[in-house]
Design a protein around this motif. Structure first.
Motif, PDB file in Angstrom:
ATOM      1  N   ALA A  25      43.955  44.146  28.090  1.00 37.20           N
ATOM      2  CA  ALA A  25      44.952  43.305  28.762  1.00 37.20           C
ATOM      3  C   ALA A  25      45.261  42.073  27.924  1.00 37.20           C
ATOM      4  O   ALA A  25      46.430  41.681  27.789  1.00 37.20           O
ATOM      5  N   LEU A  65      53.080  41.315  24.268  1.00 41.62           N
ATOM      6  CA  LEU A  65      54.274  41.168  25.107  1.00 41.62           C
ATOM      7  C   LEU A  65      54.898  39.785  24.948  1.00 41.62           C
ATOM      8  O   LEU A  65      56.109  39.634  25.087  1.00 41.62           O
ATOM      9  N   SER A  66      54.066  38.772  24.690  1.00 38.36           N
ATOM     10  CA  SER A  66      54.595  37.409  24.631  1.00 38.36           C
ATOM     11  C   SER A  66      55.217  37.080  23.294  1.00 38.36           C
ATOM     12  O   SER A  66      55.825  36.022  23.169  1.00 38.36           O
ATOM     13  N   VAL A  99      38.255  32.975  40.481  1.00 37.00           N
ATOM     14  CA  VAL A  99      39.210  33.846  39.794  1.00 37.00           C
ATOM     15  C   VAL A  99      40.603  33.732  40.401  1.00 37.00           C
ATOM     16  O   VAL A  99      41.581  33.486  39.697  1.00 37.00           O
ATOM     17  N   TYR A 100      40.696  33.869  41.750  1.00 35.63           N
ATOM     18  CA  TYR A 100      42.029  33.883  42.353  1.00 35.63           C
ATOM     19  C   TYR A 100      42.593  32.477  42.485  1.00 35.63           C
ATOM     20  O   TYR A 100      43.610  32.143  41.883  1.00 35.63           O
ATOM     21  N   ILE A 137      35.246  47.916  32.246  1.00 35.02           N
ATOM     22  CA  ILE A 137      36.039  46.761  32.698  1.00 35.02           C
ATOM     23  C   ILE A 137      36.181  45.752  31.567  1.00 35.02           C
ATOM     24  O   ILE A 137      37.246  45.154  31.358  1.00 35.02           O
ATOM     25  N   LEU A 177      25.043  45.912  39.630  1.00 36.35           N
ATOM     26  CA  LEU A 177      26.097  45.909  38.613  1.00 36.35           C
ATOM     27  C   LEU A 177      25.535  46.335  37.258  1.00 36.35           C
ATOM     28  O   LEU A 177      26.198  47.051  36.499  1.00 36.35           O
ATOM     29  N   VAL A 179      44.051  32.850  38.515  1.00 38.92           N
ATOM     30  CA  VAL A 179      45.284  33.608  38.755  1.00 38.92           C
ATOM     31  C   VAL A 179      46.405  32.692  39.219  1.00 38.92           C
ATOM     32  O   VAL A 179      47.551  32.798  38.776  1.00 38.92           O
ATOM     33  N   PHE A 191      26.040  50.617  38.074  1.00 41.27           N
ATOM     34  CA  PHE A 191      27.448  50.487  37.679  1.00 41.27           C
ATOM     35  C   PHE A 191      27.577  49.907  36.285  1.00 41.27           C
ATOM     36  O   PHE A 191      28.535  49.201  35.999  1.00 41.27           O
ATOM     37  N   VAL A 228      48.918  41.254  26.514  1.00 38.86           N
ATOM     38  CA  VAL A 228      49.676  40.052  26.874  1.00 38.86           C
ATOM     39  C   VAL A 228      50.178  39.355  25.619  1.00 38.86           C
ATOM     40  O   VAL A 228      51.325  38.898  25.560  1.00 38.86           O
ATOM     41  N   MET A 276      33.564  34.098  43.685  1.00 35.94           N
ATOM     42  CA  MET A 276      34.457  34.771  42.730  1.00 35.94           C
ATOM     43  C   MET A 276      35.912  34.606  43.156  1.00 35.94           C
ATOM     44  O   MET A 276      36.801  34.404  42.332  1.00 35.94           O
ATOM     45  N   PRO A 283      30.837  51.523  34.353  1.00 36.54           N
ATOM     46  CA  PRO A 283      32.097  50.906  34.791  1.00 36.54           C
ATOM     47  C   PRO A 283      32.212  49.444  34.364  1.00 36.54           C
ATOM     48  O   PRO A 283      33.311  48.995  34.011  1.00 36.54           O
ATOM     49  N   PHE A 284      31.098  48.728  34.353  1.00 35.16           N
ATOM     50  CA  PHE A 284      31.121  47.318  33.962  1.00 35.16           C
ATOM     51  C   PHE A 284      31.558  47.172  32.509  1.00 35.16           C
ATOM     52  O   PHE A 284      32.394  46.318  32.175  1.00 35.16           O
ATOM     53  N   LEU A 317      38.788  46.944  29.377  1.00 29.23           N
ATOM     54  CA  LEU A 317      40.088  46.779  30.043  1.00 29.23           C
ATOM     55  C   LEU A 317      40.597  45.350  29.896  1.00 29.23           C
ATOM     56  O   LEU A 317      41.782  45.130  29.596  1.00 29.23           O
ATOM     57  N   VAL A 318      39.712  44.377  30.081  1.00 33.39           N
ATOM     58  CA  VAL A 318      40.130  42.974  29.963  1.00 33.39           C
ATOM     59  C   VAL A 318      40.564  42.684  28.530  1.00 33.39           C
ATOM     60  O   VAL A 318      41.561  41.988  28.296  1.00 33.39           O
TER      61      VAL A 318
END
Lengths: 106, 167
Positions: free
Chosen positions: B154, B161-162, B60-61, B147, B136, B65, B140, B158, B56, B143-144, B150-151
């Motif tokens: 977001a 905002l753009s 992801v990072y 999330i 998961l 990102v 959980f 975005v 991950m 929470p999953f 939340l995505v």
């Protein structure tokens, strides 16, 4: 032997580097990257604790790894929104230097 | 467990390139250092038998990102910053606070009894993707789902905002 303490010290050093970056740098993009470093330091110590604290069946504590999964997801969403805000800010002010953005400064 | 030589190699890579992120004057060099730092961190995750988290981390990072970061740096056309007058009080203060934080953390880790014990071996054929996934989608699950919302929020945020002008 590599112990839990070694991982925690590495994680602490990484957090300190990120923290110093937030405190010392004035470019808002670098500050944002330092925030990512701090989040990753927290992830490293969570995973290290998960591996050190084995459950009754001899498996790692996977709750911590699920928590890390959530942190990575929230961090990705945060980066997307934060960078959009930086782009909006750059359009308005043509700068990414935090000292040039001081309207709210007392 | 990972041999100490490999652990210290990856830890050193992580910390050196992490420091390079903060010390580089050019934002593109910082972003590329951050990629190497994330990949070294993913190796440390895998050394802790957390293969799913390690993958991950890379996907992801180091993938998503960092592409976003480089894309924004390209879009804003950021150059290496020119030298400005350094605020001595703020710099010393920041460095002192960071050092004090690390010193305190080091003392606490030194007193932790579990920190000096080596890791116990895992049973053979530990399937960590299956275990994390099962947790998961059972304990959980709520929470999953949150999330996921939340995505979505977001993504919409975005796009709003753009936009060039808000109506």
């Amino acid at each position: 032997m590599v112990t839990l303490g070694d991982y925690l010290v590495v994680s602490g050093l990484l957090f300190t580097i990120g923290f110093a970056g937030v405190m010392l740098r004035r470019n808002i993009i670098i500050i944002f990257m330092s925030l990512e470093l701090m989040l990753n330091a927290a992830n490293l110590s969570l995973v290290a604790f998960s591996r050190a604290r084995l459950g009754p069946n001899g498996l790692p504590d996977y709750n911590a790894q699920v928590f890390v999964f959530f942190i990575i997801t929230v961090a990705a969403a945060e980066v997307a929104v934060g960078l959009a805000i930086i782009v909006a800010l750059y359009r308005a002010r043509q700068t990414t230097h935090v000292e040039d953005i001081s309207t709210l400064k007392f | 467990m990972i041999p100490p030589f490999l652990f210290w190699t990856f830890a050193l890579l992580l910390l050196v390139f992490g420091a390079a992120v903060v010390l580089n004057r050019n934002p593109i060099a910082s972003a590329l250092s951050l990629v190497i730092s994330f990949i070294a961190l993913s190796a440390l995750f895998m050394s802790l038998d957390a293969f799913f988290i390690g993958i991950m981390q890379v996907l992801v990072y180091a993938g998503a990102v960092m592409v976003l970061f480089l894309f924004i740096i390209m879009l804003l056309d950021l150059r290496a910053e020119e030298r400005r007058k350094i605020n001595v009080v703020a710099t010393t203060g920041g460095a002192l606070v960071a050092l004090a934080f690390f010193a305190q953390l080091y003392l606490v880790i030194g007193q932790l009894r579990i920190a000096s014990q080596p890791f116990a071996p895992l049973p053979p054929k530990t399937d960590d993707v299956r275990n994390v996934g099962a947790l998961l989608f059972s304990n959980f699950n709520l929470p999953f789902q949150i999330i996921g919302v939340l995505v979505l929020v977001a993504t919409v945020g975005v796009i709003v905002l753009s936009k060039r002008e808000l109506r």
